[in-house]
Write an enzyme that holds these catalytic residues in place. Structure first.
Site, PDB file in Angstrom:
ATOM      1  N   GLU A 235     -78.216 -12.965  44.249  1.00  0.00           N
ATOM      2  CA  GLU A 235     -79.633 -12.619  44.245  1.00  0.00           C
ATOM      3  C   GLU A 235     -79.755 -11.317  43.450  1.00  0.00           C
ATOM      4  O   GLU A 235     -79.059 -10.347  43.762  1.00  0.00           O
ATOM      5  CB  GLU A 235     -80.086 -12.410  45.692  1.00  0.00           C
ATOM      6  CG  GLU A 235     -81.575 -12.259  45.801  1.00  0.00           C
ATOM      7  CD  GLU A 235     -82.045 -12.000  47.234  1.00  0.00           C
ATOM      8  OE1 GLU A 235     -81.260 -12.233  48.179  1.00  0.00           O
ATOM      9  OE2 GLU A 235     -83.189 -11.557  47.373  1.00  0.00           O
TER      10      GLU A 235
ATOM     11  N   ARG B 239     -66.397 -13.407  54.472  1.00  0.00           N
ATOM     12  CA  ARG B 239     -66.712 -12.395  53.468  1.00  0.00           C
ATOM     13  C   ARG B 239     -65.715 -11.243  53.540  1.00  0.00           C
ATOM     14  O   ARG B 239     -65.051 -11.037  54.557  1.00  0.00           O
ATOM     15  CB  ARG B 239     -68.149 -11.909  53.578  1.00  0.00           C
ATOM     16  CG  ARG B 239     -68.575 -11.315  54.897  1.00  0.00           C
ATOM     17  CD  ARG B 239     -69.957 -10.656  54.772  1.00  0.00           C
ATOM     18  NE  ARG B 239     -70.985 -11.536  54.225  1.00  0.00           N
ATOM     19  CZ  ARG B 239     -71.873 -11.155  53.282  1.00  0.00           C
ATOM     20  NH1 ARG B 239     -71.851  -9.945  52.783  1.00  0.00           N
ATOM     21  NH2 ARG B 239     -72.782 -11.995  52.865  1.00  0.00           N
TER      22      ARG B 239
ATOM     23  N   LYS C 154     -75.947  -4.784  50.433  1.00  0.00           N
ATOM     24  CA  LYS C 154     -76.723  -4.274  49.302  1.00  0.00           C
ATOM     25  C   LYS C 154     -77.870  -3.382  49.776  1.00  0.00           C
ATOM     26  O   LYS C 154     -78.246  -2.440  49.087  1.00  0.00           O
ATOM     27  CB  LYS C 154     -77.268  -5.443  48.477  1.00  0.00           C
ATOM     28  CG  LYS C 154     -76.201  -6.012  47.553  1.00  0.00           C
ATOM     29  CD  LYS C 154     -76.797  -6.990  46.583  1.00  0.00           C
ATOM     30  CE  LYS C 154     -76.969  -8.336  47.241  1.00  0.00           C
ATOM     31  NZ  LYS C 154     -77.371  -9.388  46.312  1.00  0.00           N
TER      32      LYS C 154
HETATM   33  P1  ATP Z   1     -76.326  -8.865  51.040  1.00  0.00           P
HETATM   34  O1  ATP Z   1     -76.319  -9.626  52.338  1.00  0.00           O
HETATM   35  O2  ATP Z   1     -75.678  -7.543  51.076  1.00  0.00           O
HETATM   36  O3  ATP Z   1     -77.665  -8.859  50.352  1.00  0.00           O
HETATM   37  P2  ATP Z   1     -75.611 -11.266  49.800  1.00  0.00           P
HETATM   38  O4  ATP Z   1     -74.492 -12.032  50.336  1.00  0.00           O
HETATM   39  O5  ATP Z   1     -76.949 -11.739  50.191  1.00  0.00           O
HETATM   40  O6  ATP Z   1     -75.388  -9.750  50.102  1.00  0.00           O
HETATM   41  P3  ATP Z   1     -75.841 -12.387  47.224  1.00  0.00           P
HETATM   42  O7  ATP Z   1     -76.312 -11.792  45.961  1.00  0.00           O
HETATM   43  O8  ATP Z   1     -76.691 -13.438  47.840  1.00  0.00           O
HETATM   44  O9  ATP Z   1     -75.579 -11.205  48.226  1.00  0.00           O
HETATM   45  O10 ATP Z   1     -74.359 -12.918  47.056  1.00  0.00           O
HETATM   46  C1  ATP Z   1     -73.960 -13.793  46.050  1.00  0.00           C
HETATM   47  C2  ATP Z   1     -72.720 -14.510  46.484  1.00  0.00           C
HETATM   48  O11 ATP Z   1     -71.689 -13.572  46.789  1.00  0.00           O
HETATM   49  C3  ATP Z   1     -72.972 -15.321  47.721  1.00  0.00           C
HETATM   50  O12 ATP Z   1     -72.410 -16.597  47.520  1.00  0.00           O
HETATM   51  C4  ATP Z   1     -72.255 -14.580  48.811  1.00  0.00           C
HETATM   52  O13 ATP Z   1     -71.758 -15.475  49.746  1.00  0.00           O
HETATM   53  C5  ATP Z   1     -71.142 -13.851  48.052  1.00  0.00           C
HETATM   54  N1  ATP Z   1     -70.817 -12.599  48.734  1.00  0.00           N
HETATM   55  C6  ATP Z   1     -71.647 -11.587  49.029  1.00  0.00           C
HETATM   56  N2  ATP Z   1     -71.016 -10.618  49.710  1.00  0.00           N
HETATM   57  C7  ATP Z   1     -69.736 -11.024  49.853  1.00  0.00           C
HETATM   58  C8  ATP Z   1     -68.567 -10.472  50.479  1.00  0.00           C
HETATM   59  N3  ATP Z   1     -68.599  -9.298  51.092  1.00  0.00           N
HETATM   60  N4  ATP Z   1     -67.419 -11.182  50.421  1.00  0.00           N
HETATM   61  C9  ATP Z   1     -67.376 -12.369  49.801  1.00  0.00           C
HETATM   62  N5  ATP Z   1     -68.430 -12.941  49.198  1.00  0.00           N
HETATM   63  C10 ATP Z   1     -69.601 -12.300  49.226  1.00  0.00           C
HETATM   64 MG    MG Z   2     -77.742 -13.653  49.850  1.00  0.00          MG
END
Ligand code: ATP
Ligand code: MG
Length: 566
Positions: free
Chosen positions: A37, A263, A273
């Site tokens: 995102e 994760r 984020k």
């Molecule tokens: P946040 O919850 O901090 O906003 P997010 O997971 O929503 O992070 P995205 O931009 O949606 O962030 O993530 C893109 C991809 O990266 C998703 O498929 C997510 O599962 C993966 N991802 C995000 N954070 C992690 C992590 N700490 N470890 C492994 N994969 C991750």
């Molecule tokens: Mg997300």
């Protein structure tokens, strides 16, 4: 761009894909996607997902799409989109022509919603967000049906069309899937699919007044792109039935398999984020690329290499259970890599002037120094030596304690690659009593660092010729947080309360050997005995280089010092 096609380390996801390929499933294709995102910069957790998705696709000769999941205009920005593309490329991965945006699918996603309405599987609900929450029930109690649940298809189609046309205020209506308000899985209790938002979108402008929610947009986007394995993190496990329900209800020709993995969480940092954005907005760090941040751009600026990050992701593996990885593992990787590849140079971080009394005033000698003791092929270089040099303040003690073997009055030590020197006196600040200068004599017979008579010294210290030194600023970093788990609300009720006040130390009167000028800018090098460093590409200028410490050395050099050899 070099793509990384080495075999991925074995893990349960790789095994599932292998079995599917062996069984000829999905026409023996592997198509994965990385779906960020664009509401922040990528971090090391994303790197794990990137390495997994792109790595598996490359290994099995499939492909991996980069898809921006840009369905929430309020938080998204082009700045983020651009940084994400840059970071994925920098990590060494290539999406080729497969760059997609969920926003490009808005029309299609809308049509899918209309199809569900027509099939009696979605309805416009006019409860407020608060009422919907109240009616949702709990883990132990079923939810209550919305009074709008049985609106006719015609009424739903009309209202949904008017939502799209912008006729209603935000919050007036939502579109919900008609599933089961008594489901044991709360995600299945008529989840919201669309909401009204009058926010302009960074790509579609004001075309849309309604936006699909993640759970709906994501599965249909995956399906449209022909994704075979939709790999996501564990928190989506309970959303999988919904993912499958939408695609079944639509009779989608492509039904990707969602697979969840744990994760990455890492000690002494935060990975959300939302929290990282707070650190940037509130000025706790200098930006998303602050070298203390766990972001890819921060790690890059700090001096981490793409290969060290990829190796780290391989090493931590892919599991089904959440856990915490020690940041020392990341540091270990870059240290090992740089130990093999990095040039050694000398720099004095906290200088103390040393005058060699019996050395001729105007003489300069060019002494040979080894570039990397781990790699003979890297050869040697010349380092200038002269009468006045700098050494580290901490390498001298006027009144040495028992365990101190370095320079002290009357004591002889080796200057690395140069000579043995013996301290003959000190000059002090008359007011503070602080030693401002050390006087020494040198033994001309010890050139190169060995005494022909075989006498030994207990330590070897680094130095820089004062006349030839380059002034530099050096930034030393420590963990951004003091607690090992700043996301733990018991440990840190407010994560900002656990920020480490000593995470950055700036030393601005450092002296580096002149050879530092010739080093390639984007590459890490070792300041002997001080750690691995790199140019800070943002703040360095032609006259004043700034160096970031990537990691300190372990204690290999300390061991060498103890033995009293070179
Ligand atoms: P946040 O919850 O901090 O906003 P997010 O997971 O929503 O992070 P995205 O931009 O949606 O962030 O993530 C893109 C991809 O990266 C998703 O498929 C997510 O599962 C993966 N991802 C995000 N954070 C992690 C992590 N700490 N470890 C492994 N994969 C991750
Ligand atoms: Mg997300």
């Amino acid at each position: 761009m070099d793509e990384h096609v080495s075999a991925s380390p074995s893990n349960f996801i790789r095994n599932i894909i292998k079995e599917d390929l062996d069984a000829g499933k999905n026409d023996s294709m592997v198509i994965t996607r990385f779906p960020p995102e664009p509401n922040g910069y990528l971090h090391i957790g994303h790197a794990k997902s990137i390495c997994l998705n792109f790595g598996l696709a490359a290994e099995f000769r499939g492909r991996c799409h980069l898809r921006f999941d840009d369905t929430n205009p309020a938080k998204e920005d082009v700045e983020y989109t651009e940084s994400i593309k840059q970071d994925v490329r920098w990590l060494g991965f290539d999406w080729g022509e497969h760059l997609y945006y969920a926003s490009d699918y808005f029309e299609k996603i809308y049509q899918y919603a209309v199809d569900l309405i027509k099939a009696g599987k979605a309805y416009v609900c006019s409860l407020t967000a608060g009422e919907i929450r109240l009616n949702r029930g709990t883990l132990t109690e079923p939810g209550k049906d919305s009074p709008y649940r049985n609106r006719t298809v015609e009424e739903n189609l009309e209202l949904f069309g008017r939502m799209r046309a912008g006729e209603f205020e935000e919050g007036a209506h939502v579109l919900r899937a008609k599933i089961d308000m008594a489901s044991g899985n709360i995600n299945m209790r008529d989840p919201v699919m669309y909401r009204i938002s009058k926010t302009a979108h960074h790509r579609t402008g004001e075309t849309w007044r309604i936006y699909p929610l993640y759970d709906f947009a994501h599965c249909v986007s995956d399906s449209m792109e022909g994704i075979t394995h939709s790999i996501c993190t564990l928190e989506f496990e309970d959303h999988r039935p919904l993912y499958d329900w939408f695609l079944d209800a639509l009779g989608a020709p492509c039904h990707p398999q969602q697979i969840e993995f744990a994760r990455l969480n890492m000690t002494y940092t935060v990975m959300s984020k939302r929290k990282l954005l707070k650190l940037v907005e509130e000025g706790h760090v200098s930006g998303w690329d602050d070298p203390r941040m766990p972001t890819i751009s921060g790690l890059r600026r700090r001096g981490y290499t793409p290969s060290s990050i990829r190796d780290f992701c391989d090493r931590i593996g892919v599991a089904k259970r959440n856990s915490m990885v020690d940041v020392a593992m990341l540091e270990y990787g870059i240290r090992e890599e740089l130990n093999k590849t990095a040039m050694r140079v000398m720099a004095v971080l906290r200088p103390l002037k040393v005058v060699i009394e019996n050395y001729p005033d105007d003489r300069t000698e060019e002494l040979d120094a080894v570039n990397n003791p781990e790699d003979q092929a890297m050869g040697t270089r010349k380092v200038p030596f002269s009468k006045v040099i700098y050494i580290e303040k901490e390498d001298f003690m006027e009144v040495p304690h028992k365990q101190f073997f370095r320079l002290a009055p009357g004591r002889e030590v080796r200057l690395r690659y140069a000579y043995f020197i013996t301290c003959s006196g000190v000059v002090k600040d008359t007011e503070t009593g602080e030693v401002t200068e050390v006087r020494c004599t040198y033994d001309p017979l010890t050139r190169g660092g060995d005494a022909p008579d075989g006498r030994k010294v207990k330590s070897t210290i680094h130095w820089v010729s004062a006349r030839h030194a380059i002034d530099a600023e050096v930034r030393l970093y420590d963990h951004l947080f003091t607690g090992s788990n700043p996301s733990d609300e018991k440990e840190c009720p407010d994560f900002r309360g656990c920020l480490n006040p000593r995470s950055l130390e700036v030393l601005n009167s450092c002296k580096a050997e002149p050879g530092i000028r010739g080093l390639p800018e984007g590459k890490g090098f070792q300041f002997e005995r001080q750690g691995y460093f790199c140019h800070d590409l943002c703040d360095s200028t032609k006259d004043g280089p700034v160096f970031n410490r990537i990691v300190s050395l372990k204690d290999t050099y300390a061991k060498v010092l103890k033995k009293g050899t070179k």
